[in-house]
Design a protein around this motif. Structure first.
Motif, PDB file in Angstrom:
ATOM      1  N   SER B 136       0.860  -1.275   0.067  1.00 24.98           N
ATOM      2  CA  SER B 136       0.063   0.048  -0.150  1.00 24.98           C
ATOM      3  C   SER B 136       0.797   1.228   0.150  1.00 24.98           C
ATOM      4  CB  SER B 136      -1.121   0.026   1.202  1.00 24.98           C
ATOM      5  OG  SER B 136      -1.446  -1.231   1.426  1.00 24.98           O
ATOM      6  N   LEU B 137       2.013   0.941   0.504  1.00 27.21           N
ATOM      7  CA  LEU B 137       3.042   2.320   0.699  1.00 27.21           C
ATOM      8  C   LEU B 137       2.818   2.990  -0.706  1.00 27.21           C
ATOM      9  CD1 LEU B 137       5.929   1.362   2.708  1.00 27.21           C
ATOM     10  CD2 LEU B 137       4.242   2.937   3.300  1.00 27.21           C
ATOM     11  N   THR B 138       3.264   2.444  -1.909  1.00 28.75           N
ATOM     12  CA  THR B 138       2.890   2.913  -3.183  1.00 28.75           C
ATOM     13  C   THR B 138       1.892   3.557  -3.533  1.00 28.75           C
ATOM     14  OG1 THR B 138       3.368   0.807  -4.255  1.00 28.75           O
ATOM     15  CG2 THR B 138       5.500   2.382  -4.040  1.00 28.75           C
ATOM     16  N   ALA B 139       0.823   2.332  -3.264  1.00 36.30           N
ATOM     17  CA  ALA B 139      -0.744   2.738  -3.852  1.00 36.30           C
ATOM     18  C   ALA B 139      -1.175   3.814  -3.346  1.00 36.30           C
ATOM     19  CB  ALA B 139      -1.270   1.268  -3.637  1.00 36.30           C
ATOM     20  N   VAL B 140      -0.842   3.984  -1.923  1.00 36.68           N
ATOM     21  CA  VAL B 140      -1.848   5.522  -1.402  1.00 36.68           C
ATOM     22  C   VAL B 140      -1.238   6.454  -2.059  1.00 36.68           C
ATOM     23  CG1 VAL B 140      -1.470   6.410   0.846  1.00 36.68           C
ATOM     24  CG2 VAL B 140      -2.025   4.118   1.079  1.00 36.68           C
ATOM     25  N   GLU B 141      -0.009   6.478  -2.446  1.00 35.19           N
ATOM     26  CA  GLU B 141       0.582   7.768  -3.122  1.00 35.19           C
ATOM     27  C   GLU B 141       0.241   7.794  -4.553  1.00 35.19           C
ATOM     28  OE1 GLU B 141       4.619   8.493  -2.535  1.00 35.19           O
ATOM     29  OE2 GLU B 141       4.565   7.908  -0.412  1.00 35.19           O
ATOM     30  N   ASP B 142       0.128   6.685  -4.945  1.00 32.48           N
ATOM     31  CA  ASP B 142      -0.184   6.652  -6.658  1.00 32.48           C
ATOM     32  C   ASP B 142      -1.613   6.824  -6.808  1.00 32.48           C
ATOM     33  OD1 ASP B 142       2.431   5.682  -6.986  1.00 32.48           O
ATOM     34  OD2 ASP B 142       1.940   3.877  -7.825  1.00 32.48           O
ATOM     35  N   GLU B 143      -2.493   6.459  -6.004  1.00 29.75           N
ATOM     36  CA  GLU B 143      -3.838   6.394  -6.312  1.00 29.75           C
ATOM     37  C   GLU B 143      -4.475   7.758  -5.357  1.00 29.75           C
ATOM     38  OE1 GLU B 143      -6.172   2.948  -6.310  1.00 29.75           O
ATOM     39  OE2 GLU B 143      -4.556   1.907  -6.817  1.00 29.75           O
ATOM     40  N   GLY B 144      -3.692   8.211  -4.749  1.00 26.36           N
ATOM     41  CA  GLY B 144      -4.166   9.601  -3.939  1.00 26.36           C
ATOM     42  C   GLY B 144      -5.173   9.209  -2.833  1.00 26.36           C
ATOM     43  N   LEU B 145      -4.921   7.989  -2.269  1.00 25.56           N
ATOM     44  CA  LEU B 145      -5.967   7.739  -1.088  1.00 25.56           C
ATOM     45  C   LEU B 145      -5.655   8.522   0.063  1.00 25.56           C
ATOM     46  CD1 LEU B 145      -5.580   3.791  -1.552  1.00 25.56           C
ATOM     47  CD2 LEU B 145      -7.435   5.255  -2.496  1.00 25.56           C
ATOM     48  N   TYR B 277     -12.874  -7.601  -5.370  1.00 26.67           N
ATOM     49  CA  TYR B 277     -11.243  -7.397  -5.521  1.00 26.67           C
ATOM     50  C   TYR B 277     -11.198  -6.431  -6.888  1.00 26.67           C
ATOM     51  CZ  TYR B 277     -10.424 -11.395  -2.527  1.00 26.67           C
ATOM     52  OH  TYR B 277     -10.639 -12.225  -1.410  1.00 26.67           O
ATOM     53  N   VAL B 278     -11.911  -6.450  -7.697  1.00 27.21           N
ATOM     54  CA  VAL B 278     -11.798  -5.419  -8.932  1.00 27.21           C
ATOM     55  C   VAL B 278     -11.818  -4.008  -8.591  1.00 27.21           C
ATOM     56  CG1 VAL B 278     -12.551  -4.903 -11.195  1.00 27.21           C
ATOM     57  CG2 VAL B 278     -12.089  -7.356 -10.499  1.00 27.21           C
ATOM     58  N   GLY B 279     -12.887  -3.929  -7.758  1.00 27.54           N
ATOM     59  CA  GLY B 279     -13.409  -2.504  -7.300  1.00 27.54           C
ATOM     60  C   GLY B 279     -12.043  -1.857  -6.198  1.00 27.54           C
ATOM     61  N   ALA B 280     -11.732  -2.823  -5.267  1.00 26.29           N
ATOM     62  CA  ALA B 280     -10.795  -2.321  -4.517  1.00 26.29           C
ATOM     63  C   ALA B 280      -9.278  -1.999  -5.060  1.00 26.29           C
ATOM     64  CB  ALA B 280     -10.789  -3.415  -3.284  1.00 26.29           C
ATOM     65  N   PRO B 281      -8.724  -1.103  -4.235  1.00 27.30           N
ATOM     66  CA  PRO B 281      -7.254  -0.945  -4.687  1.00 27.30           C
ATOM     67  C   PRO B 281      -6.538  -2.179  -4.263  1.00 27.30           C
ATOM     68  CG  PRO B 281      -8.030   0.632  -2.675  1.00 27.30           C
ATOM     69  CD  PRO B 281      -9.090   0.187  -3.090  1.00 27.30           C
ATOM     70  N   LEU B 282      -5.746  -2.494  -5.387  1.00 26.37           N
ATOM     71  CA  LEU B 282      -5.113  -3.784  -5.345  1.00 26.37           C
ATOM     72  C   LEU B 282      -4.735  -4.294  -4.077  1.00 26.37           C
ATOM     73  CD1 LEU B 282      -3.159  -4.386  -8.335  1.00 26.37           C
ATOM     74  CD2 LEU B 282      -4.895  -5.790  -7.661  1.00 26.37           C
ATOM     75  N   PRO B 283      -3.867  -3.509  -3.269  1.00 26.96           N
ATOM     76  CA  PRO B 283      -3.147  -4.059  -1.934  1.00 26.96           C
ATOM     77  C   PRO B 283      -4.289  -4.521  -1.160  1.00 26.96           C
ATOM     78  CG  PRO B 283      -2.192  -1.815  -2.696  1.00 26.96           C
ATOM     79  CD  PRO B 283      -3.312  -2.195  -3.454  1.00 26.96           C
ATOM     80  N   VAL B 284      -5.575  -3.660  -1.074  1.00 29.46           N
ATOM     81  CA  VAL B 284      -6.793  -4.133  -0.252  1.00 29.46           C
ATOM     82  C   VAL B 284      -7.175  -5.486  -0.835  1.00 29.46           C
ATOM     83  CG1 VAL B 284      -9.055  -3.422   0.402  1.00 29.46           C
ATOM     84  CG2 VAL B 284      -7.171  -1.683   0.354  1.00 29.46           C
ATOM     85  N   ALA B 285      -7.260  -5.511  -2.042  1.00 28.83           N
ATOM     86  CA  ALA B 285      -7.831  -7.050  -2.548  1.00 28.83           C
ATOM     87  C   ALA B 285      -6.939  -8.034  -1.874  1.00 28.83           C
ATOM     88  CB  ALA B 285      -7.695  -6.931  -4.043  1.00 28.83           C
ATOM     89  N   ALA B 286      -5.636  -7.742  -2.081  1.00 30.69           N
ATOM     90  CA  ALA B 286      -4.702  -8.648  -1.565  1.00 30.69           C
ATOM     91  C   ALA B 286      -4.810  -8.913   0.030  1.00 30.69           C
ATOM     92  CB  ALA B 286      -3.168  -8.051  -1.792  1.00 30.69           C
ATOM     93  N   TYR B 287      -5.286  -7.787   0.830  1.00 24.76           N
ATOM     94  CA  TYR B 287      -5.274  -7.945   2.237  1.00 24.76           C
ATOM     95  C   TYR B 287      -6.425  -8.964   2.441  1.00 24.76           C
ATOM     96  CZ  TYR B 287      -6.989  -6.750   6.855  1.00 24.76           C
ATOM     97  OH  TYR B 287      -7.135  -6.701   8.207  1.00 24.76           O
ATOM     98  N   LEU B 288      -7.738  -8.563   1.458  1.00 25.56           N
ATOM     99  CA  LEU B 288      -8.859  -9.457   1.577  1.00 25.56           C
ATOM    100  C   LEU B 288      -8.583 -10.587   1.320  1.00 25.56           C
ATOM    101  CD1 LEU B 288     -11.549  -7.201   0.296  1.00 25.56           C
ATOM    102  CD2 LEU B 288     -11.352  -7.625   2.641  1.00 25.56           C
ATOM    103  N   SER B 289      -7.844 -11.031   0.386  1.00 27.68           N
ATOM    104  CA  SER B 289      -7.886 -12.369  -0.067  1.00 27.68           C
ATOM    105  C   SER B 289      -7.171 -13.314   1.050  1.00 27.68           C
ATOM    106  CB  SER B 289      -7.020 -12.591  -1.484  1.00 27.68           C
ATOM    107  OG  SER B 289      -5.765 -12.295  -1.344  1.00 27.68           O
ATOM    108  N   VAL B 290      -6.229 -12.437   1.720  1.00 26.71           N
ATOM    109  CA  VAL B 290      -5.464 -13.331   2.486  1.00 26.71           C
ATOM    110  C   VAL B 290      -5.985 -13.136   4.206  1.00 26.71           C
ATOM    111  CG1 VAL B 290      -3.165 -13.963   3.865  1.00 26.71           C
ATOM    112  CG2 VAL B 290      -3.290 -13.755   1.177  1.00 26.71           C
ATOM    113  N   VAL B 291      -5.971 -12.021   4.483  1.00 28.85           N
ATOM    114  CA  VAL B 291      -6.470 -11.806   5.887  1.00 28.85           C
ATOM    115  C   VAL B 291      -7.861 -12.194   6.167  1.00 28.85           C
ATOM    116  CG1 VAL B 291      -6.319 -10.238   7.760  1.00 28.85           C
ATOM    117  CG2 VAL B 291      -4.500 -10.213   6.249  1.00 28.85           C
TER     118      VAL B 291
END
Lengths: 533, 546
Positions: B136-145, B277-291
């Protein structure tokens, strides 16, 4: 027998299995200074020859150190716990059943590496090619050397990815679908086989064990009849896909036809043997009752495979059928492996010895034939029989006498000429079917034997047609279909080096079958006690 | 957001508050004389992992208010440090079997237990959250979350997820489940102004809430039938239920399981997965898929094996059928993905995660057929071992997906064609991860994880389930291999770029991310290490976890 200490033997066996894997990793790295050769491609191909050569040397020393007086005992045995949670041990060892196959694998891979050094198949980087070849060698050698069911499964699966890429990246026409068919068929079989192996291992007498020696010693004690039947069915299906048994063979002709030359050689020479070896090593001693239940069906399918393979070859060899020579050899493999399976299905010493002999013979002869056909394709650009033969025949005797002669030699060896390797295995398999083990229906097996005998006749038929159409003919034919057919270069030095060992061993095994049978017979008697013949 | 905080607070106090009226009896571990038993001593070491996570979550939320915009990057680092610290706090608990929040009159019945099972799942959850955080470190910046919200929500959800495996009463279990889920809805919908994101969040929310409502009803039925919330007491009470309450108890058991079936995305509760998964930011999808999965499965294990073991003949067959359906539907769904479709890579991972959930269910179903409690524990150990393997490998695959999506925002499978040529390291790693998921050498971890699951099924004489799974493994191999083969394909022309798209364009403006590379390599190294020494994770399939 060479006096070699136990520790050295163990080391040699493990080294032979691990060395290719390390070599594969090294092949992907840049060559160190001093070994760069004339370029990165040449260096890595030479690396492949070196590693496979070292492995071959190790197996030769192993063979010399092998106690030939006790081939029924596991030798060079080493065992280390690997995954205690599942009871999986790194258990290695060879006996008279596995040693010949082990050496054959090392030899064929070395010859393939040698051949590729001079004649790299068209495709992407040779670095990857060599790495895949070595991983393939590791997987096949491991299959014959491990004595733990789960490791056997692991090794069985390990060859799939490298073979897939060898076919899909360096293969010929139709390689994509062929590679897919190969991997999906085998996977479907091997997953079912895993279930069977688990059933055997988890229900073993005295607690779960995956130790193949222990399970073989138990001879199915503690396994109920139903369990044995289920396990034999599951394991047998997985092995039968690999062997391949008719009607599960349909991946084979496509894969062989599309694979590059060395891929075909290793597929036919080594990979198919993994299936039949599994039958002898795991199925027969591990679940004897299950094996007995399915033996008649296995024999019936094997005989259908013999007849089917021969008829398919006859159809391909006809004039005007536009049959592919590579495909024809592939179909002939279905027939030959039918004899191996028939021998196994008799459940007799004679039959199983014949099967093991035919295994080796098929590896030598079909390996040689695939080399020759691959080289023919490189020379003329085609393996289409009609294009090759033209109106009178391809006339290899006239254009390239040594090449034509060797092809004819391979063909007659394949049809089972007495005095060559192909003869003994098929004879013993048929002999075994004449007197199958007690409990099996003798009349049925007599019919199978008669049909198998018919199969040898048909095999002779198509092989002689091939010799006539490819080797004979008018060398001065006025209008050949391809310009490349006008002159065909004769055997080159490296080809001579790669093929001679196979031809020599074919003759040797044919003239002195006792060398091989002396190894396998005591081991087979040990695996199949209580059988008189 | 505030509700999540409140729920979290409630959870942390819940155990203590509930048992105050016990009176008189002493604490399990304590010699502390209490003022009339009204004050219970709390084993802070035992509850450290969820508490630290929750505390850092609050700290991030507060810090967000006072930090200038240019310093917001610090929040991510603080959160990751917090997760790492929470992970380290597991170390003193190893081999201790601590309990806390026990009934004052019956110290054997506790609400919070830090046994090996708890620790393994907490390790998986915190590790998974850490890796998702790194992505998420990069994704938060890239996507402006919005950084503050994002990290707070991630940590809150992780805190709930870490609490869940330790909970040993139904109330704590439900609260932990909600604490893990509620922030996840917000995380999915965090991409402002994007329709697909909010639609996914809404879908996720509605279906999840429905499941929770059903589950609460089930819990209340169980409570009515047995008079207890504690899993151990429920397990004792259920077989002795008044026969007139039999239907109530059975209904309660069934409804409770429905809630967890949703969390594990078992069929027919799987529809939210691909869209979410498709709608969520990718790291969040990763989080959901595992955690998210780990949460659902640990809850399911606790409920089935700790609370309802006597109803094994009810939930055993149901879970077996669910497992078969889930893996088949998931794998067929993954098989249908067309490489040219937008976001097909994540879609495939989403469907395959449904399929993998099916495999994870198999040992739990087998546990119902086990001859002894030890065999049942072993079967559950297979699920845990599989989940660990899946966690490492799937996060690795998502990490590569994050990397590739930075340069090809369409996220199509076709974008992976020839990745070997442009990014050899990422391609090799992804190939390895996919083969692990497929269970084919060189992915030896995946192979042996499948072997344990198979052996659990064979051990329980669930032959038909093993065969269904075998067929599914082959289906899954097909699509995983196809993707893996795509990575190494170079000879064909590259896929046509969509009109006006920047796909395949040289991405010079996007700086290569060291963190991302490190994450990919880290997971790959872990996967390779586990392949060499599978005992590291497979030992959970052989030890008593409870």
């Amino acid at each position: 027998m060479l006096p070699v200490s136990d520790t050295v033997m163990q080391g040699l066996l493990v080294a032979a299995v691990v060395l290719p894997l390390l070599g594969a990793a090294a092949a992907l790295l840049p060559a160190p200074p001093g070994l760069r050769g004339s370029g990165p491609d040449q260096a890595v191909l030479r690396h492949g020859v070196t590693v496979t050569g070292a492995v071959l040397a190790a197996t030769v020393v192993l063979t010399l150190g092998f106690d030939h007086d006790n081939p029924d005992a596991m030798q060079a045995e080493s065992s280390v716990s690997w995954i205690p949670a599942l009871g999986i041990r790194l258990h290695f060892g060879v006996d008279g059943v596995s040693l010949p196959l082990f050496v054959l694998t090392a030899l064929l891979t070395f010859l393939c590496a040698l051949y590729s050094y001079f004649k790299m198949p068209a495709g992407p980087r040779p670095q990857t090619f060599v790495a895949l070849l070595l991983v393939l060698e590791c997987g096949t050698l491991a299959t014959f050397a491990v004595l733990d069911l789960m490791l056997f499964f692991l090794a069985f699966e390990m060859v799939l990815i490298p073979m897939y890429f060898l076919i899909a990246r360096w293969g010929g026409e139709g390689r994509g679908p062929a590679a897919w068919k190969f991997i999906l068929y085998t996977l479907l079989g091997s997953v079912v086989m895993l279930l069977g192996l688990l059933v055997v291992g988890l229900n073993a007498q005295g607690g779960p064990t995956f130790d193949m020696v222990e399970l073989a010693e138990a001879h199915g004690a503690g396994l109920s009849h139903t369990t044995q039947v289920v396990a034999a069915l599951a394991i047998g299906l997985g092995l039968a896909v690999k062997a391949p048994m008719w009607p599960l063979h349909s991946w084979l002709p496509d894969a062989h036809t599309a694979a590059p030359t060395v891929g075909s050689v290793l597929l036919a020479g080594v990979l198919l043997k993994m299936g039949t070896y599994g039958f002898v090593r795991i199925l027969l001693p591990g679940v004897p009752e299950g094996a007995e239940t399915f033996a008649p069906y296995l024999a019936a399918f094997a005989v259908v495979g013999i007849i089917y393979g021969s008829l398919a070859c006859l159809a391909l060899a006809r004039r005007g059928a536009r049959g592919d020579l590579k495909r024809l050899i592939a179909y002939s493999s279905v027939g030959h492996m039918g004899f191996v399976l028939l021998g196994i299905a008799t459940l007799t010493h004679t039959g199983v010895n014949g099967a093991l002999f035919a295994n080796i013979a098929h590896g030598l002869i079909t390996g040689l034939l695939f080399f020759l056909v691959g080289a023919l394709k490189d020379r003329t650009g085609t393996t289409d029989m009609d294009t090759l033969a033209g109106t009178s025949g391809a006339a290899l005797y006239g254009k390239a006498p040594r090449f034509g002669g060797l092809l004819a030699f391979g063909a007659v060896a394949s049809l089972g000429l007495p005095g060559l390797a192909g003869f003994w295995g098929e004879l013993l398999a048929l002999l075994g079917a004449y007197h199958p083990a007690g409990g099996l229906s003798r009349p049925a097996f007599l019919v199978f034997m008669a049909l198998g005998g018919l199969g040898t006749l048909l095999t002779a038929g198509y092989m002689l047609i091939v010799v006539r159409r490819v080797c004979m003919g008018d060398p001065e034919e006025p209008r050949p279909a391809l310009a490349s057919l006008r002159t065909v270069p004769d055997i080159r030095g490296y080809e001579f080096a790669a093929w001679t060992p196979l031809a020599v061993l074919t003759v040797l095994a044919g003239l002195w079958p006792a060398a091989l049978l002396g190894l396998t017979d005591p081991a087979v008697q040990h695996l199949l006690p209580g059988v008189t013949r | 957001m505030t509700s999540a905080t409140a729920a979290l607070q409630q959870t942390l106090q819940h155990g203590a508050v509930q048992h105050i009226p016990g009176g008189g009896a002493q604490d399990a571990s304590a010699t502390v004389p209490t003022a009339g038993g009204l004050v219970q001593s709390v084993d802070w070491t035992a509850i450290a992992p969820p508490v630290i996570t929750a505390f850092v979550a609050l700290a991030v939320l507060v810090a967000d208010l006072f930090l200038a915009e240019r310093h917001k990057r610090l929040l991510g680092r603080l959160s990751l440090a917090g997760l790492a610290l929470a992970g380290l706090s597991l170390i003193p608990l190893i081999g201790e079997d601590r309990t806390t929040f026990c009934l004052t009159d019956d110290p054997g019945v506790c609400s919070y237990v830090a046994d090996p099972f708890t620790l393994v799942i907490q390790l998986l959850v915190l590790g998974g959250a850490l890796v998702a955080g790194l992505l998420s470190l990069t994704a938060v910046e890239d996507e402006g979350l919005p950084a503050g919200e994002f990290w707070f929500l991630l940590l809150s959800s992780a805190a709930g997820a870490a609490l869940l495996p330790a909970s040993r009463d139904l109330a704590t279990l439900v609260v932990a489940l909600e604490v893990a889920s509620l922030p996840a809805f917000a995380l999915v919908g965090l991409r402002r102004g994007e329709r697909r994101s909010s639609e996914a969040a809404l879908k996720f929310f509605l279906s999840s809430v429905t499941a929770t409502a059903v589950m609460l009803m089930g819990v209340s039925f169980v409570y009515a039938a047995t008079g207890s919330m504690h899993l151990a007491t429920v397990a004792e009470g259920l077989p002795a239920t008044d026969s007139r309450l039999g239907t109530l108890a059975t209904t309660g058991v069934a409804l409770t399981l429905v809630g967890f079936a949703f969390k594990t995305a078992a069929v027919p509760f799987h529809f939210w997965v691909p869209d979410t998964y498709v709608g969520a930011p990718l790291p969040v999808a990763a989080y959901l898929s595992v955690v998210g999965k780990a949460v659902g499965f640990s809850g399911l294990i606790l409920v089935t094996l700790r609370a309802f073991p006597s109803y094994g003949d009810v939930w055993g067959p149901v879970l077996a059928v669910l497992a078969a359906l889930t893996m088949t539907v998931g794998n067929l769904g993954a098989l249908r993905q067309r490489p040219e479709r937008s976001r097909s890579a994540v879609r495939l991972l989403a469907w395959s995660s449904v399929g993998q959930a099916g495999y994870l269910l198999v040992p739990i179903a087998s546990a119902a057929y086990a001859d002894s409690a030890r065999d049942a524990d072993r079967a559950v150990g297979s699920t845990v071992a599989y989940a660990l393997m899946y966690g490492v490998v799937n996060l690795g695959a998502f990490a590569v997906a994050v990397l590739v999506t930075r340069t090809s925002p369409e996220g199509r499978l076709a974008d992976y064609r020839g990745l070997m040529a442009s990014r050899p390291l990422a391609a090799l790693c992804l190939g390895f991860f996919l083969l692990c998921l497929a269970g084919l050498p060189p992915g030896i971890v995946g192979l042996f994880a499948k072997v344990t699951v198979f052996s659990a099924a064979v051990d329980a004489d669930l032959g038909w389930l093993a065969v269904v799974m075998a067929v599914n493994v082959v289906i899954a191999l097909y699509y995983y291999l196809q993707w893996a083969a795509l990575l190494f394909r170079t000879d064909e022309a590259p896929a046509p770029a969509p009109a006006g798209g920047a796909v395949g364009a040289p991405a010079a403006h996007i700086a290569p991310s060291g963190v991302l590379t490190a994450t990919i390599s880290g997971t790959a190294v872990l996967g390779v290490a586990l392949s060499g020494a599978p005992q590291l994770f497979l030992r959970f399939a052989d030890t008593a976890l409870f």
